[in-house]
Design a protein around this motif. Sequence first.
Motif, PDB file in Angstrom:
ATOM      1  N   ARG A 260     -10.451  63.941 -16.065  1.00 55.54           N
ATOM      2  CA  ARG A 260     -11.110  63.136 -15.045  1.00 55.54           C
ATOM      3  C   ARG A 260     -12.581  63.534 -14.948  1.00 55.54           C
ATOM      4  N   VAL A 261     -13.318  62.779 -14.161  1.00 58.69           N
ATOM      5  CA  VAL A 261     -14.739  63.077 -13.956  1.00 58.69           C
ATOM      6  C   VAL A 261     -14.924  64.462 -13.349  1.00 58.69           C
ATOM      7  N   ASP A 262     -13.989  64.882 -12.485  1.00 58.45           N
ATOM      8  CA  ASP A 262     -14.120  66.187 -11.833  1.00 58.45           C
ATOM      9  C   ASP A 262     -13.668  67.348 -12.718  1.00 58.45           C
ATOM     10  N   GLY A 263     -13.236  67.037 -13.941  1.00 57.89           N
ATOM     11  CA  GLY A 263     -12.864  68.081 -14.886  1.00 57.89           C
ATOM     12  C   GLY A 263     -11.374  68.359 -14.977  1.00 57.89           C
ATOM     13  N   GLY A 264     -10.600  67.892 -14.009  1.00 55.43           N
ATOM     14  CA  GLY A 264      -9.160  68.087 -14.067  1.00 55.43           C
ATOM     15  C   GLY A 264      -8.512  67.173 -15.096  1.00 55.43           C
ATOM     16  N   PRO A 265      -7.281  67.486 -15.534  1.00 48.98           N
ATOM     17  CA  PRO A 265      -6.603  66.636 -16.505  1.00 48.98           C
ATOM     18  C   PRO A 265      -6.367  65.233 -15.941  1.00 48.98           C
ATOM     19  N   TYR A 266      -6.629  64.229 -16.753  1.00 44.22           N
ATOM     20  CA  TYR A 266      -6.342  62.845 -16.375  1.00 44.22           C
ATOM     21  C   TYR A 266      -4.832  62.654 -16.336  1.00 44.22           C
ATOM     22  N   LEU A 267      -4.343  61.976 -15.296  1.00 42.64           N
ATOM     23  CA  LEU A 267      -2.915  61.671 -15.173  1.00 42.64           C
ATOM     24  C   LEU A 267      -2.718  60.162 -15.240  1.00 42.64           C
TER      25      LEU A 267
ATOM     26  N   ASN B 245       1.706  61.561 -16.541  1.00 42.32           N
ATOM     27  CA  ASN B 245       1.664  62.230 -17.830  1.00 42.32           C
ATOM     28  C   ASN B 245       0.220  62.495 -18.229  1.00 42.32           C
ATOM     29  N   TYR B 246       0.040  63.336 -19.249  1.00 42.49           N
ATOM     30  CA  TYR B 246      -1.276  63.581 -19.822  1.00 42.49           C
ATOM     31  C   TYR B 246      -1.534  62.596 -20.969  1.00 42.49           C
ATOM     32  N   ILE B 247      -2.811  62.450 -21.330  1.00 43.28           N
ATOM     33  CA  ILE B 247      -3.180  61.718 -22.539  1.00 43.28           C
ATOM     34  C   ILE B 247      -3.972  62.652 -23.451  1.00 43.28           C
ATOM     35  N   LEU B 248      -3.534  62.717 -24.705  1.00 44.31           N
ATOM     36  CA  LEU B 248      -4.269  63.436 -25.735  1.00 44.31           C
ATOM     37  C   LEU B 248      -4.993  62.410 -26.596  1.00 44.31           C
ATOM     38  N   ASP B 249      -6.312  62.501 -26.643  1.00 46.27           N
ATOM     39  CA  ASP B 249      -7.100  61.596 -27.482  1.00 46.27           C
ATOM     40  C   ASP B 249      -7.238  62.241 -28.856  1.00 46.27           C
ATOM     41  N   CYS B 250      -6.716  61.553 -29.864  1.00 45.30           N
ATOM     42  CA  CYS B 250      -6.547  62.136 -31.192  1.00 45.30           C
ATOM     43  C   CYS B 250      -7.441  61.430 -32.212  1.00 45.30           C
TER      44      CYS B 250
END
Length: 238
Positions: free
Chosen positions: A172-179, A184-189
Amino acid sequence: MERANEHAHSRDQLKRLAAERAVKLISPGMVVGLGVGSTAIHAIRKIGALLADGELHNIIGIPCSKAVAAEASRLGIPLSDLDEQPVVDLTIDGADEVDSQLNLIKGGGGALLREKMVAQASLREVIVVDEGKLSPQLGTLFALPVEVITFGWKSQARFLEQLGATVCLRRRVDGGPYLTDQNNYILDCTFGSIHDPEVLARHLEQRAGIVEHGLFLGLATDLIIAGTSGVRQMSVAR
């Protein structure tokens, strides 16, 4: 700066025209999938305006994300879900990258799971993009989003690295993991050019902990492209 603003305005105007072309495919009585993204939102706003003016009636929207549901509801679009409406007549959605066979990478907006569920339920999947999303080979322009459960997510990252990807946890913009909407998390590959998307899709689908991936293969039936020369449409038989 002024020229850049004019270019952005012109590009957005083309997106709007392309989205409105897609909306013309909607008929009264249809169940309509409402996609995610900067182009799809133009379609949703046009649908809302047509309903308000009485030019369109008796449709049901199936939103692909919570944010889309909130915007569509605000615009007065009647909503349902796949439990109540398992067959979707037509979906209007965007894409992050499109190849010549109308295969897609999607998920930049974080809604790939719901978008794919709605796409698979759709008789017609209409993708609206600007011409900058056109690609000779998937993976050339955009990283592949992969949705994973939060438990043991680093093991999924290692698996994806073994397949050849450079993996980045979306934040997220604040640095925390995007949900995602499913928490769930997203891994950009970043794979680079994906030479065999079908093989990669099978590898991902066999891995426990991977919820969904952003390869949308053989799902799009129509592509509406906003470009400098105007709006054009392509269709394929599925």
